[in-house]
Structures are given as structure tokens and as C-alpha cells.
Scaffold this active site. Sequence first.
Site, mmCIF file in Angstrom:
data_model
loop_
_atom_site.group_PDB
_atom_site.id
_atom_site.type_symbol
_atom_site.label_atom_id
_atom_site.label_comp_id
_atom_site.label_asym_id
_atom_site.label_seq_id
_atom_site.Cartn_x
_atom_site.Cartn_y
_atom_site.Cartn_z
ATOM 1 C CB SER A 68 49.964 4.027 1.945
ATOM 2 O OG SER A 68 49.919 4.348 0.564
ATOM 3 C CE LYS B 198 46.575 3.447 4.987
ATOM 4 N NZ LYS B 198 46.342 2.241 5.802
ATOM 5 C CE1 TYR C 30 44.533 4.689 2.233
ATOM 6 C CE2 TYR C 30 46.400 5.338 0.876
ATOM 7 C CZ TYR C 30 45.681 4.361 1.548
ATOM 8 O OH TYR C 30 46.130 3.059 1.535
#
Length: 253
Positions: free
Chosen positions: A145, A162, A158
Site C-alpha cells: 500500500s 503493509k 494497516y
Amino acid sequence: MRGVLVTGGSRGIGRAVAAAFAEGGDRVAIQYADRRSDAEETLRQLPGEGHALLQADLSDPAAAMRLVAEAVTALGVVDVLVNNAAVAPTADTRHPVADTAMADWQRIWRHMVQVNLLGAADLSWAVARHLINRGAGGAIVNIGSRGAFRGEPDFPAYGATKAALHALGQSLSVALAPHGITVTSVAPGFVATERQIAKLSGPEGERLCRESPFGRVGTPAEIAATVHFLASSAATWASGSVVDLNGASYLRP
């Protein structure tokens, strides 16, 4: 004809990735966690024959070995792994540090780490060992990401998982190169998946489109095309790379 395992293939980027490999003549095993009807629709849309649908909860440490064994049984071999499954940023997983209780903070962090990082790590190990034991080359492609680089203040777990996934891919690229196995990652920006329709059609949609000088967001097909290329023999020299796919919405050094 290769055997390809795509995790999180029930919709969105995973569905587009599965389609790209199937359209290229490969057989695809689609992993899903709990959206069986969506996964069945992905399977229905794939051209060709010999594809498979496999259920697995990647937060379970025992899931990776079972999933890869089932994929090998269904496809004959696994030559390519696409680590796409992830606990994504949603209203339910939002956890900014200033207004998240410790119990919720710990719960969300642990779930994201288990799926986004440890699940991908375990699957990478299992597929790599399958390839090494066969004496065959292959490819692992991780779906990371943009948030790994620019930060995710409302979803720090998150962004962190990533970033760790990108780092895992780079470590494995060095370790697995002598075995003819390439490992790459892509770092998409905002992508117009089914899950994002409401956001894009709402007041935030215009702002999201303005993030890129192209005046739009990415599409699942654009991500899938790069993933398909990175898993090809033509992309061997890209092993170890993290490829930004964000329409120049975020430029890193």
C-alpha cells in the site's frame, strides 16, 4: 500453464488479479475467508478451466499450510503466490491513537498483524518450500500500500503491516533468488473497488480524485496488470522491487 494462488480473491483487486492470470492461460486457486458468494462470482467469471475456490481464515496460524496443500491438490502445482488478502481500513477497523480504547487498539492491531503480515509470511514460506522441493522457479507478489510510506494516521496498524510486508518481500527476494524464485511488491494508492463505491460517490470522492494529477483514482485492472507482469519471466530483474501504483499521488524519494 501455471498454478496461481491468489488470496483475498472474492472481489476488488483480488478478483481482477485472478482474472488477469486466468486470461493469460493460467489455472487459479482463489482463497476467500467468508464472502463465499462473491468468491463464487469471481470463479464464474474466470475464463478457462481447472480453477478452484478455497476457504481459509488467514488469522489462523494453521491455515497457510493447509491452504497451500489444498491449492497444490486442486491445481497440481503452485508456481505463483499473490498475497492480496488483508484486513482493510474500514469504519470498523479505524483506530486513531487519540480516541481508541486500549482494548480496541490491541484487538485491531493483532488482527491486522495476523492476517496482513503473518498470514502472508506463512503462505510465502509454504509456497517457497513447495517450489524449492520441486526444484522449480516461481514468483511471489505482495499487495502492499501507498500507506506504508505516507502514513495512515487513522489506521496505523494497516500502514505498519503493509510496510512490514514490503520489507518481508525484499528479504525473501534475496533469500530465494538462488532458487529461481522472484519476490516483488506493489504499493497501490486509492483504488476504485466495490468496497469504495460509496466513498467515491460521496463528498470525499472529488478530493480523492484530486490526489492524483490525472484527476482520478486507480482501477483494479491497472493493479492486476502490473501484478501479472511481475509474476512473469520478463520481470525477473525486478525482484526485490516495491512498485508504486498511485498515479503520481504520492512520490517517495
